[in-house]
Design a protein around this motif. Sequence first.
Motif, PDB file in Angstrom:
ATOM      1  N   SER A   1      32.793   1.469  94.350  1.00 32.79           N
ATOM      2  CA  SER A   1      32.241   2.001  92.955  1.00 32.79           C
ATOM      3  C   SER A   1      33.223   1.360  91.989  1.00 32.79           C
ATOM      4  N   GLU A   2      34.452   0.696  92.077  1.00 33.33           N
ATOM      5  CA  GLU A   2      35.505   0.532  91.517  1.00 33.33           C
ATOM      6  C   GLU A   2      35.170  -1.026  91.202  1.00 33.33           C
ATOM      7  N   LEU A   3      34.242  -1.776  91.558  1.00 30.02           N
ATOM      8  CA  LEU A   3      33.998  -3.105  91.261  1.00 30.02           C
ATOM      9  C   LEU A   3      32.935  -3.205  90.373  1.00 30.02           C
ATOM     10  N   ASP A   4      32.548  -4.270  89.756  1.00 33.55           N
ATOM     11  CA  ASP A   4      31.694  -4.555  88.652  1.00 33.55           C
ATOM     12  C   ASP A   4      30.444  -5.337  89.301  1.00 33.55           C
ATOM     13  N   VAL A   5      30.739  -5.925  90.197  1.00 33.13           N
ATOM     14  CA  VAL A   5      29.600  -6.676  91.153  1.00 33.13           C
ATOM     15  C   VAL A   5      30.148  -6.827  92.313  1.00 33.13           C
ATOM     16  N   ILE A   6      29.292  -6.913  93.570  1.00 31.90           N
ATOM     17  CA  ILE A   6      29.323  -7.277  95.054  1.00 31.90           C
ATOM     18  C   ILE A   6      28.470  -8.574  95.159  1.00 31.90           C
TER      19      ILE A   6
ATOM     20  N   THR B   1      25.561   1.494 103.809  1.00 28.26           N
ATOM     21  CA  THR B   1      26.268   2.520 103.892  1.00 28.26           C
ATOM     22  C   THR B   1      27.208   2.553 102.600  1.00 28.26           C
ATOM     23  N   THR B   2      27.794   1.299 102.409  1.00 26.52           N
ATOM     24  CA  THR B   2      28.778   1.450 101.400  1.00 26.52           C
ATOM     25  C   THR B   2      28.178   1.675 100.178  1.00 26.52           C
ATOM     26  N   LEU B   3      26.986   1.283  99.667  1.00 26.28           N
ATOM     27  CA  LEU B   3      26.516   1.313  98.249  1.00 26.28           C
ATOM     28  C   LEU B   3      25.306   2.194  98.316  1.00 26.28           C
ATOM     29  N   GLY B   4      25.006   3.095  99.305  1.00 21.21           N
ATOM     30  CA  GLY B   4      23.731   3.829  99.414  1.00 21.21           C
ATOM     31  C   GLY B   4      23.962   5.022  98.360  1.00 21.21           C
ATOM     32  N   ASN B   5      25.063   5.659  98.568  1.00 16.53           N
ATOM     33  CA  ASN B   5      25.230   6.908  97.383  1.00 16.53           C
ATOM     34  C   ASN B   5      25.203   6.376  96.023  1.00 16.53           C
ATOM     35  N   SER B   6      25.901   5.472  95.683  1.00 18.55           N
ATOM     36  CA  SER B   6      25.644   4.972  94.362  1.00 18.55           C
ATOM     37  C   SER B   6      24.318   4.679  93.702  1.00 18.55           C
ATOM     38  N   TYR B   7      23.407   3.754  94.717  1.00 18.34           N
ATOM     39  CA  TYR B   7      22.219   3.425  94.425  1.00 18.34           C
ATOM     40  C   TYR B   7      21.119   4.582  94.257  1.00 18.34           C
TER      41      TYR B   7
ATOM     42  N   SER C   1      21.967   7.519  93.578  1.00 22.00           N
ATOM     43  CA  SER C   1      22.446   8.179  92.291  1.00 22.00           C
ATOM     44  C   SER C   1      22.034   7.801  91.173  1.00 22.00           C
ATOM     45  N   GLY C   2      21.517   6.559  91.241  1.00 27.49           N
ATOM     46  CA  GLY C   2      21.084   5.756  90.100  1.00 27.49           C
ATOM     47  C   GLY C   2      22.243   4.945  89.300  1.00 27.49           C
ATOM     48  N   PHE C   3      23.182   4.949  89.694  1.00 34.45           N
ATOM     49  CA  PHE C   3      24.483   4.467  89.172  1.00 34.45           C
ATOM     50  C   PHE C   3      23.987   2.694  89.064  1.00 34.45           C
ATOM     51  N   LYS C   4      24.474   1.978  87.941  1.00 36.14           N
ATOM     52  CA  LYS C   4      24.247   0.778  87.663  1.00 36.14           C
ATOM     53  C   LYS C   4      25.610  -0.147  88.473  1.00 36.14           C
ATOM     54  N   LYS C   5      26.505   0.595  88.680  1.00 39.69           N
ATOM     55  CA  LYS C   5      27.825  -0.275  88.947  1.00 39.69           C
ATOM     56  C   LYS C   5      27.963   0.020  90.398  1.00 39.69           C
ATOM     57  N   PRO C   6      28.322  -0.904  91.386  1.00 34.31           N
ATOM     58  CA  PRO C   6      28.519  -2.406  90.906  1.00 34.31           C
ATOM     59  C   PRO C   6      26.935  -2.954  91.008  1.00 34.31           C
ATOM     60  N   LEU C   7      26.799  -4.212  90.386  1.00 34.21           N
ATOM     61  CA  LEU C   7      25.609  -4.897  90.568  1.00 34.21           C
ATOM     62  C   LEU C   7      25.628  -5.555  92.027  1.00 34.21           C
ATOM     63  N   LYS C   8      24.646  -5.526  92.578  1.00 31.60           N
ATOM     64  CA  LYS C   8      24.422  -6.162  93.799  1.00 31.60           C
ATOM     65  C   LYS C   8      23.876  -7.361  93.701  1.00 31.60           C
ATOM     66  N   VAL C   9      24.332  -8.375  93.920  1.00 32.24           N
ATOM     67  CA  VAL C   9      23.940  -9.869  93.975  1.00 32.24           C
ATOM     68  C   VAL C   9      24.152 -10.681  95.374  1.00 32.24           C
ATOM     69  N   GLY C  10      23.081 -11.102  95.739  1.00 32.69           N
ATOM     70  CA  GLY C  10      22.788 -12.118  96.878  1.00 32.69           C
ATOM     71  C   GLY C  10      23.278 -13.402  96.595  1.00 32.69           C
ATOM     72  N   TRP C  11      23.717 -14.018  97.672  1.00 32.58           N
ATOM     73  CA  TRP C  11      24.344 -15.542  97.543  1.00 32.58           C
ATOM     74  C   TRP C  11      23.602 -16.013  98.721  1.00 32.58           C
TER      75      TRP C  11
ATOM     76  N   PRO D   1      14.352   3.463 104.734  1.00 35.40           N
ATOM     77  CA  PRO D   1      14.589   4.456 103.731  1.00 35.40           C
ATOM     78  C   PRO D   1      16.210   4.165 103.123  1.00 35.40           C
ATOM     79  N   TRP D   2      17.088   3.624 104.178  1.00 36.56           N
ATOM     80  CA  TRP D   2      18.557   3.673 103.827  1.00 36.56           C
ATOM     81  C   TRP D   2      18.834   2.289 103.388  1.00 36.56           C
ATOM     82  N   ASP D   3      18.190   1.356 103.181  1.00 33.37           N
ATOM     83  CA  ASP D   3      18.076   0.060 102.813  1.00 33.37           C
ATOM     84  C   ASP D   3      18.535   0.141 101.340  1.00 33.37           C
ATOM     85  N   VAL D   4      19.396  -0.859 100.736  1.00 31.06           N
ATOM     86  CA  VAL D   4      19.820  -0.758  99.216  1.00 31.06           C
ATOM     87  C   VAL D   4      19.482  -2.090  98.783  1.00 31.06           C
ATOM     88  N   PRO D   5      18.390  -2.145  98.055  1.00 33.33           N
ATOM     89  CA  PRO D   5      17.904  -3.610  97.516  1.00 33.33           C
ATOM     90  C   PRO D   5      18.902  -4.458  96.529  1.00 33.33           C
TER      91      PRO D   5
END
Length: 212
Positions: free
Chosen positions: A134-139, A162-168, A170-180, A194-198
Amino acid sequence: MSPELKSLELKNAQVSNPPRRQFTRQRRQLNDGERRNLAKAASLHLSKLQQHLPAHARIGLYYDGFGELPTQPLLDWSQRLGYLPYLPVVGSLGHDDKRLRFVPIYHSKLLNIPTRIHRLGMKQNHHRRLLWASELDVIICPLVAVDLNGNRMGMGGGFYDTTLGNSYRSGFKKPLKVGWCYDFQVVEQLARQPWDVPLDGLITPNGIRWFR
């Protein structure tokens, strides 16, 4: 069962995910030169990610240790623009805790960073100064496959979900989640649990796309 979960189950019943080995085999068939050239092509699209980031952004990266699209260009880009790059650490709170924390990068080359091999096979650097996601701007998220809606197939460990599930949720926009990833890792549709974070976005050698 909620209407959303019923709809998700119906969609999943109509989708059969390709096996992970299909993509990991394709990745490993590339030689080092091909991988570097494709990563260089993907890095040309990073300027469009820059438009979504603040000055001195904190960027979560990862080691490309399993044939992934090389991440050294991401580190080069981050340091050139004055961003603060970080690497994930698994199990900093115990083996049973899947939440990732992130350690700062002080080297210009990923190969020069002192690492240990985690029991699951990934490289890790250890440091006392660990940040939560949650302290990062993008992952920048590793993946095995991704579909046209941003649904991501990982290696199956569930660390990023698991790491990003709660913020997702909860509707938080940070951090951005970008695939590479490589373009052959992009498929039309994946089953979603249901537990997947897009992902919010995706960068490949052919371009960048946003899903939100």
